[in-house]
Design a protein around this motif. Sequence first.
Motif, PDB file in Angstrom:
ATOM      1  N   CYS A  10     -60.678  -4.271 -37.660  1.00  0.00           N
ATOM      2  CA  CYS A  10     -59.517  -4.623 -38.479  1.00  0.00           C
ATOM      3  C   CYS A  10     -59.268  -6.127 -38.526  1.00  0.00           C
ATOM      4  CB  CYS A  10     -58.271  -3.912 -37.975  1.00  0.00           C
ATOM      5  SG  CYS A  10     -57.784  -4.384 -36.289  1.00  0.00           S
ATOM      6  N   GLY A  11     -59.737  -6.867 -37.509  1.00  0.00           N
ATOM      7  CA  GLY A  11     -59.578  -8.314 -37.488  1.00  0.00           C
ATOM      8  C   GLY A  11     -58.250  -8.815 -36.982  1.00  0.00           C
ATOM      9  N   CYS A  18     -60.707 -19.579 -24.643  1.00  0.00           N
ATOM     10  CA  CYS A  18     -59.707 -18.533 -24.418  1.00  0.00           C
ATOM     11  C   CYS A  18     -58.676 -19.038 -23.417  1.00  0.00           C
ATOM     12  CB  CYS A  18     -60.398 -17.276 -23.900  1.00  0.00           C
ATOM     13  SG  CYS A  18     -59.259 -15.937 -23.501  1.00  0.00           S
ATOM     14  N   VAL A  19     -57.405 -18.926 -23.787  1.00  0.00           N
ATOM     15  CA  VAL A  19     -56.329 -19.393 -22.910  1.00  0.00           C
ATOM     16  C   VAL A  19     -55.737 -18.254 -22.086  1.00  0.00           C
ATOM     17  CG1 VAL A  19     -55.759 -21.345 -24.382  1.00  0.00           C
ATOM     18  CG2 VAL A  19     -54.622 -19.147 -24.768  1.00  0.00           C
ATOM     19  N   GLY A  20     -56.302 -17.051 -22.251  1.00  0.00           N
ATOM     20  CA  GLY A  20     -55.854 -15.914 -21.444  1.00  0.00           C
ATOM     21  C   GLY A  20     -54.452 -15.446 -21.744  1.00  0.00           C
ATOM     22  N   CYS A  21     -54.011 -15.603 -23.005  1.00  0.00           N
ATOM     23  CA  CYS A  21     -52.634 -15.235 -23.357  1.00  0.00           C
ATOM     24  C   CYS A  21     -52.433 -13.726 -23.479  1.00  0.00           C
ATOM     25  CB  CYS A  21     -52.217 -15.922 -24.651  1.00  0.00           C
ATOM     26  SG  CYS A  21     -53.154 -15.375 -26.107  1.00  0.00           S
ATOM     27  N   GLY A  22     -53.511 -12.986 -23.757  1.00  0.00           N
ATOM     28  CA  GLY A  22     -53.418 -11.533 -23.880  1.00  0.00           C
ATOM     29  C   GLY A  22     -52.930 -11.043 -25.227  1.00  0.00           C
ATOM     30  N   SER A  23     -52.767 -11.959 -26.200  1.00  0.00           N
ATOM     31  CA  SER A  23     -52.271 -11.554 -27.521  1.00  0.00           C
ATOM     32  C   SER A  23     -53.205 -10.563 -28.202  1.00  0.00           C
ATOM     33  CB  SER A  23     -52.087 -12.779 -28.419  1.00  0.00           C
ATOM     34  OG  SER A  23     -51.109 -13.645 -27.905  1.00  0.00           O
ATOM     35  N   CYS A  24     -54.511 -10.774 -28.060  1.00  0.00           N
ATOM     36  CA  CYS A  24     -55.479  -9.883 -28.715  1.00  0.00           C
ATOM     37  C   CYS A  24     -55.416  -8.479 -28.131  1.00  0.00           C
ATOM     38  CB  CYS A  24     -56.890 -10.460 -28.621  1.00  0.00           C
ATOM     39  SG  CYS A  24     -57.489 -10.716 -26.928  1.00  0.00           S
ATOM     40  N   ARG A  25     -55.202  -8.379 -26.837  1.00  0.00           N
ATOM     41  CA  ARG A  25     -55.114  -7.062 -26.201  1.00  0.00           C
ATOM     42  C   ARG A  25     -53.870  -6.317 -26.682  1.00  0.00           C
ATOM     43  NH1 ARG A  25     -56.297  -8.428 -19.797  1.00  0.00           N
ATOM     44  NH2 ARG A  25     -58.051  -9.891 -20.109  1.00  0.00           N
ATOM     45  N   ALA A  26     -52.755  -7.035 -26.761  1.00  0.00           N
ATOM     46  CA  ALA A  26     -51.494  -6.412 -27.166  1.00  0.00           C
ATOM     47  C   ALA A  26     -51.531  -5.961 -28.622  1.00  0.00           C
ATOM     48  CB  ALA A  26     -50.344  -7.395 -26.953  1.00  0.00           C
ATOM     49  N   ALA A  27     -52.256  -6.714 -29.454  1.00  0.00           N
ATOM     50  CA  ALA A  27     -52.284  -6.403 -30.882  1.00  0.00           C
ATOM     51  C   ALA A  27     -53.323  -5.358 -31.248  1.00  0.00           C
ATOM     52  CB  ALA A  27     -52.553  -7.676 -31.681  1.00  0.00           C
ATOM     53  N   CYS A  28     -54.355  -5.187 -30.435  1.00  0.00           N
ATOM     54  CA  CYS A  28     -55.474  -4.313 -30.785  1.00  0.00           C
ATOM     55  C   CYS A  28     -55.041  -2.856 -30.940  1.00  0.00           C
ATOM     56  CB  CYS A  28     -56.575  -4.406 -29.727  1.00  0.00           C
ATOM     57  SG  CYS A  28     -57.982  -3.312 -30.081  1.00  0.00           S
ATOM     58  N   PRO A  29     -55.199  -2.258 -32.141  1.00  0.00           N
ATOM     59  CA  PRO A  29     -54.812  -0.853 -32.333  1.00  0.00           C
ATOM     60  C   PRO A  29     -55.721   0.124 -31.589  1.00  0.00           C
ATOM     61  CG  PRO A  29     -55.878  -1.706 -34.298  1.00  0.00           C
ATOM     62  CD  PRO A  29     -55.680  -2.874 -33.379  1.00  0.00           C
ATOM     63  N   LYS A  88     -59.511   4.664 -44.270  1.00  0.00           N
ATOM     64  CA  LYS A  88     -59.489   6.129 -44.263  1.00  0.00           C
ATOM     65  C   LYS A  88     -58.815   6.650 -42.998  1.00  0.00           C
ATOM     66  CE  LYS A  88     -63.878   6.541 -46.808  1.00  0.00           C
ATOM     67  NZ  LYS A  88     -65.265   7.062 -46.744  1.00  0.00           N
ATOM     68  N   ALA A  89     -59.155   6.022 -41.874  1.00  0.00           N
ATOM     69  CA  ALA A  89     -58.633   6.472 -40.581  1.00  0.00           C
ATOM     70  C   ALA A  89     -57.130   6.252 -40.453  1.00  0.00           C
ATOM     71  CB  ALA A  89     -59.361   5.748 -39.445  1.00  0.00           C
ATOM     72  N   SER A  90     -56.552   5.428 -41.316  1.00  0.00           N
ATOM     73  CA  SER A  90     -55.105   5.202 -41.307  1.00  0.00           C
ATOM     74  C   SER A  90     -54.403   6.125 -42.300  1.00  0.00           C
ATOM     75  CB  SER A  90     -54.786   3.744 -41.658  1.00  0.00           C
ATOM     76  OG  SER A  90     -55.409   2.851 -40.777  1.00  0.00           O
ATOM     77  N   LYS A 135     -46.830  -3.490 -44.088  1.00  0.00           N
ATOM     78  CA  LYS A 135     -46.606  -4.589 -43.150  1.00  0.00           C
ATOM     79  C   LYS A 135     -47.187  -4.273 -41.775  1.00  0.00           C
ATOM     80  CE  LYS A 135     -42.351  -6.305 -45.307  1.00  0.00           C
ATOM     81  NZ  LYS A 135     -40.912  -6.607 -45.073  1.00  0.00           N
ATOM     82  N   ASN A 136     -47.434  -2.995 -41.540  1.00  0.00           N
ATOM     83  CA  ASN A 136     -47.933  -2.564 -40.241  1.00  0.00           C
ATOM     84  C   ASN A 136     -49.450  -2.386 -40.326  1.00  0.00           C
ATOM     85  OD1 ASN A 136     -47.911  -1.785 -37.581  1.00  0.00           O
ATOM     86  ND2 ASN A 136     -47.153   0.278 -37.982  1.00  0.00           N
ATOM     87  N   TYR A 137     -50.180  -3.461 -40.147  1.00  0.00           N
ATOM     88  CA  TYR A 137     -51.639  -3.462 -40.304  1.00  0.00           C
ATOM     89  C   TYR A 137     -52.329  -2.956 -39.029  1.00  0.00           C
ATOM     90  CZ  TYR A 137     -56.304  -5.253 -41.264  1.00  0.00           C
ATOM     91  OH  TYR A 137     -57.654  -5.355 -41.466  1.00  0.00           O
ATOM     92  N   PRO A 138     -53.476  -2.221 -39.134  1.00  0.00           N
ATOM     93  CA  PRO A 138     -54.185  -1.795 -40.344  1.00  0.00           C
ATOM     94  C   PRO A 138     -53.584  -0.534 -40.950  1.00  0.00           C
ATOM     95  CG  PRO A 138     -55.411  -1.095 -38.412  1.00  0.00           C
ATOM     96  CD  PRO A 138     -54.225  -1.871 -37.901  1.00  0.00           C
ATOM     97  N   CYS A 139     -53.603  -0.445 -42.278  1.00  0.00           N
ATOM     98  CA  CYS A 139     -52.963   0.696 -42.928  1.00  0.00           C
ATOM     99  C   CYS A 139     -53.741   1.215 -44.132  1.00  0.00           C
ATOM    100  CB  CYS A 139     -51.545   0.318 -43.373  1.00  0.00           C
ATOM    101  SG  CYS A 139     -51.504  -1.112 -44.465  1.00  0.00           S
TER     102      CYS A 139
END
Length: 432
Positions: A406-407, A363-374, A234-236, A227-231
């Motif tokens: 990872c997308g 882009c609405v500038g919500c910052g979701s992509c930054r927070a999610a990016c591993p 190889k690097a994971s 459930k915790n993507y990416p998993c």
Amino acid sequence: MRLDFSIKKKDIIQSVATAFLPRKVLIPLEQEKGVLCAPLVKAGDVVQEGQVVAEDSTVSHGAKIHASIPGVVQGVRNCSASDGRSKPAIEIKLRGSFSHIGKSERSFDWKSWGAASILNRVGALGVVNTFSMREPRSLEADIAAVKDVAEARIFIRLFDEDPSCQTDSTLAKVYFEKLLSGAEILKEILRPKEIVFACAKNDSQIQTLLLPLRSDEKNLVLFVDTKNYPCGKKASLAPLYKKFFKSSESERQIIENSLFVDAESLVILSDALVRNTPVERVYVHVFGDCLKSSAVLKVSVGESLENVAKQLGLEQKNIGKIIVNGALRGYSVPSLETPVSKDVKSVAFISKNDVADYSSAVCVGCGSCRAACPAKIYPDIIFSHVVKAIKTPQDFIRSSVLCIECGVCDAVCPTKLPLCESVKILKDKQNV
């Protein structure tokens, strides 16, 4: 940021069906990343099922390409490939009788061939390792890369790299004995230090199947929180192995000294070696709200996505997007004529109602992509630089090389911007 990509129980596929045999196939000449094979046939040639029709003699340990149906070669022409790009393919129209499909199965004593001969057969029969859907490689080449490692190990991933797909997780259950047969073939070639079965923490069925194997100390089970993507990369898996089994090796050493394979590659390896027949069909998870049903199908290489989808009740007028190999790791392809190649593990047919209009999305500038990016990069800023040519500090540009593709940024973006592809464009430029 924790992302939950759980699939609802009612949507879980628990069997495999065989797709209809095609009247025509388009067999792509690139079945491994960066390896374009040369055709060995020309228009007018009559070919048999399983005949070698293309190969790349310049690549060591490459996988040969075979005719998936008997028939007459129409020629070589360009078509949309599984990564959305136009690539050459051999067109064959059905004529004649099949050599393997529909015939009684005969098992071969592959152990009597010896390790070197078995390895050669892996390439000669055209087996491709689809552990990384974005970078499919000849399985023979991947095995050869670690064959001389003194204490090599084998990682077998029993869940899907992209959580929107069900190919590997389904095959691991339905064809568990074939999977073990494929693992035995690899053991005969590599004589590994150990085999690591990477399975989902919440998959009790797979864990039950693995119980008898754990009596052998060379068989290890690595429990992964899927459930915790990416998993599943190889690097994971390497750091998880290091932590769980208290290994003194570095993560880099673990990756370099190991062969990583998925369930589909092992099942196909078993199909090929045990019957001594070339890879003519692959397993594909076909789903989406444009279809009346979903399934994991055994599909002939070169069959069009349209014909595969028609078997599951395609509503063609409502197609908004066709995504190959998963919502997070896959590619959008422009044509229903796109053929199935050895690296295709899933195809999603998405309706127009579910597709965002990129031409108007901003882009609405919500910052979701930054927070999610591993990788802790800023996909929104890189997107603006690539798409809108907005001047950006060099630190942000250079950070694109950290992207693991990872997308996740695409998945969390509320306006569905193609963030991952934009970062990859810049990353590729940095790596030139």
